[in-house]
Design a protein around this motif. Structure first.
Motif, PDB file in Angstrom:
ATOM      1  N   LYS A  19       0.831  -1.209   0.000  1.00  0.00           N
ATOM      2  CA  LYS A  19       0.000   0.000   0.000  1.00  0.00           C
ATOM      3  C   LYS A  19       0.868   1.261   0.000  1.00  0.00           C
ATOM      4  O   LYS A  19       0.564   2.231  -0.691  1.00  0.00           O
ATOM      5  CB  LYS A  19      -0.933  -0.019   1.218  1.00  0.00           C
ATOM      6  CG  LYS A  19      -1.949   1.075   1.235  1.00  0.00           C
ATOM      7  CD  LYS A  19      -2.900   0.912   2.402  1.00  0.00           C
ATOM      8  CE  LYS A  19      -3.882   2.064   2.440  1.00  0.00           C
ATOM      9  NZ  LYS A  19      -4.794   1.960   3.577  1.00  0.00           N
ATOM     10  N   VAL A  20       1.950   1.253   0.767  1.00  0.00           N
ATOM     11  CA  VAL A  20       2.878   2.392   0.779  1.00  0.00           C
ATOM     12  C   VAL A  20       3.482   2.573  -0.612  1.00  0.00           C
ATOM     13  O   VAL A  20       3.637   3.697  -1.097  1.00  0.00           O
ATOM     14  CB  VAL A  20       3.988   2.189   1.835  1.00  0.00           C
ATOM     15  CG1 VAL A  20       5.055   3.260   1.712  1.00  0.00           C
ATOM     16  CG2 VAL A  20       3.405   2.178   3.246  1.00  0.00           C
ATOM     17  N   LEU A  25       4.667   8.523  -7.145  1.00  0.00           N
ATOM     18  CA  LEU A  25       5.606   9.588  -6.788  1.00  0.00           C
ATOM     19  C   LEU A  25       6.526   9.149  -5.656  1.00  0.00           C
ATOM     20  O   LEU A  25       7.721   9.430  -5.665  1.00  0.00           O
ATOM     21  CB  LEU A  25       4.866  10.872  -6.402  1.00  0.00           C
ATOM     22  CG  LEU A  25       5.760  12.045  -5.985  1.00  0.00           C
ATOM     23  CD1 LEU A  25       6.694  12.455  -7.131  1.00  0.00           C
ATOM     24  CD2 LEU A  25       4.917  13.227  -5.529  1.00  0.00           C
ATOM     25  N   VAL A  26       5.988   8.431  -4.692  1.00  0.00           N
ATOM     26  CA  VAL A  26       6.788   7.924  -3.580  1.00  0.00           C
ATOM     27  C   VAL A  26       7.850   6.962  -4.107  1.00  0.00           C
ATOM     28  O   VAL A  26       9.022   7.054  -3.738  1.00  0.00           O
ATOM     29  CB  VAL A  26       5.892   7.247  -2.515  1.00  0.00           C
ATOM     30  CG1 VAL A  26       6.717   6.491  -1.492  1.00  0.00           C
ATOM     31  CG2 VAL A  26       5.000   8.282  -1.836  1.00  0.00           C
ATOM     32  N   PRO A  38       1.999  -7.597  -2.962  1.00  0.00           N
ATOM     33  CA  PRO A  38       2.678  -8.410  -1.942  1.00  0.00           C
ATOM     34  C   PRO A  38       3.756  -9.342  -2.493  1.00  0.00           C
ATOM     35  O   PRO A  38       4.764  -9.587  -1.826  1.00  0.00           O
ATOM     36  CB  PRO A  38       1.536  -9.199  -1.293  1.00  0.00           C
ATOM     37  CG  PRO A  38       0.352  -8.289  -1.451  1.00  0.00           C
ATOM     38  CD  PRO A  38       0.540  -7.661  -2.822  1.00  0.00           C
ATOM     39  N   THR A  39       3.594  -9.863  -3.711  1.00  0.00           N
ATOM     40  CA  THR A  39       4.604 -10.739  -4.290  1.00  0.00           C
ATOM     41  C   THR A  39       5.898  -9.977  -4.547  1.00  0.00           C
ATOM     42  O   THR A  39       6.993 -10.453  -4.241  1.00  0.00           O
ATOM     43  CB  THR A  39       4.093 -11.377  -5.594  1.00  0.00           C
ATOM     44  OG1 THR A  39       2.890 -12.093  -5.307  1.00  0.00           O
ATOM     45  CG2 THR A  39       5.124 -12.312  -6.196  1.00  0.00           C
ATOM     46  N   GLY A  57       0.930   2.836  15.147  1.00  0.00           N
ATOM     47  CA  GLY A  57       0.584   1.442  14.909  1.00  0.00           C
ATOM     48  C   GLY A  57       0.398   1.045  13.454  1.00  0.00           C
ATOM     49  O   GLY A  57       0.313  -0.131  13.143  1.00  0.00           O
ATOM     50  N   ARG A  58       0.350   1.993  12.543  1.00  0.00           N
ATOM     51  CA  ARG A  58       0.146   1.642  11.125  1.00  0.00           C
ATOM     52  C   ARG A  58       1.448   1.807  10.358  1.00  0.00           C
ATOM     53  O   ARG A  58       2.260   2.674  10.659  1.00  0.00           O
ATOM     54  CB  ARG A  58      -0.968   2.482  10.504  1.00  0.00           C
ATOM     55  CG  ARG A  58      -0.696   3.948  10.456  1.00  0.00           C
ATOM     56  CD  ARG A  58      -1.899   4.768   9.949  1.00  0.00           C
ATOM     57  NE  ARG A  58      -1.608   6.173  10.102  1.00  0.00           N
ATOM     58  CZ  ARG A  58      -1.040   6.924   9.168  1.00  0.00           C
ATOM     59  NH1 ARG A  58      -0.737   6.407   7.996  1.00  0.00           N
ATOM     60  NH2 ARG A  58      -0.777   8.195   9.396  1.00  0.00           N
ATOM     61  N   VAL A  59       1.661   0.958   9.356  1.00  0.00           N
ATOM     62  CA  VAL A  59       2.849   1.046   8.517  1.00  0.00           C
ATOM     63  C   VAL A  59       2.702   2.257   7.605  1.00  0.00           C
ATOM     64  O   VAL A  59       1.756   2.330   6.810  1.00  0.00           O
ATOM     65  CB  VAL A  59       3.063  -0.238   7.686  1.00  0.00           C
ATOM     66  CG1 VAL A  59       4.226  -0.065   6.715  1.00  0.00           C
ATOM     67  CG2 VAL A  59       3.307  -1.435   8.596  1.00  0.00           C
TER      68      VAL A  59
END
Length: 151
Positions: A19-20, A25-26, A38-39, A57-59
């Motif tokens: 998700k990050v 742009l990131v 995820p893979t 608590g969140r990534v």
């Protein structure tokens, strides 16, 4: 400020890391070519040391460490765009530096235009050691054999 934690990334973190990575742009600012799934995150986890940055608590971001030599590591990092400007990355890089063993050297490569990332490094005791004008980047270094005094 809310609590910021730095943890080794675990398989259960893959969806949150993906998700990050979903913001192009990131990924671009971090020069990371990993796709946001995820893979791909699993493959990234197999190729570098990957740490999660948790805020309340969140990534919200990741730090990567890629071994350059026995005592030298290339540092990479990225943060959710919504969390930019809060001092989260400055704190996370500081936590990392505090945990690294004495005698370690860290290097980081930053775009000339990415002033915020340059500030993160400078605030954590990194010095600019080289300008690669052809590629439009600065190389920063922190030698943890020296004092941990932060600017």
């Amino acid at each position: 400020m809310s609590e910021i934690k730095l943890d080794i990334a675990l398989p259960d973190d893959r969806p949150a890391i993906a998700k990050v990575l979903a913001d192009p742009l990131v990924r671009q600012r971090a020069h990371l070519l990993v796709m946001p799934d995820p893979t791909a995150v699993a493959m990234l986890m197999d190729s570098v040391h990957l740490l999660t940055i948790r805020y309340d608590g969140r990534v919200v971001g990741i730090i990567t460490l890629d071994r350059v030599s026995t005592d030298c590591w290339e540092l990479g990092y990225l943060l959710n765009r919504a969390d930019w400007g809060r001092g989260i990355m400055t704190t996370a890089v500081g936590l990392l530096c505090d945990r690294m063993k004495p005698g370690t050297q860290l290097t980081a490569t930053v775009d000339n235009e990415n002033v915020a990332s340059q500030r993160v490094l400078i605030k954590n005791g990194f010095t600019r050691v080289r300008d690669d004008g052809e590629r439009g980047i600065w190389i920063y270094k922190r030698d943890l054999r020296q004092s941990n005094i932060r600017v």
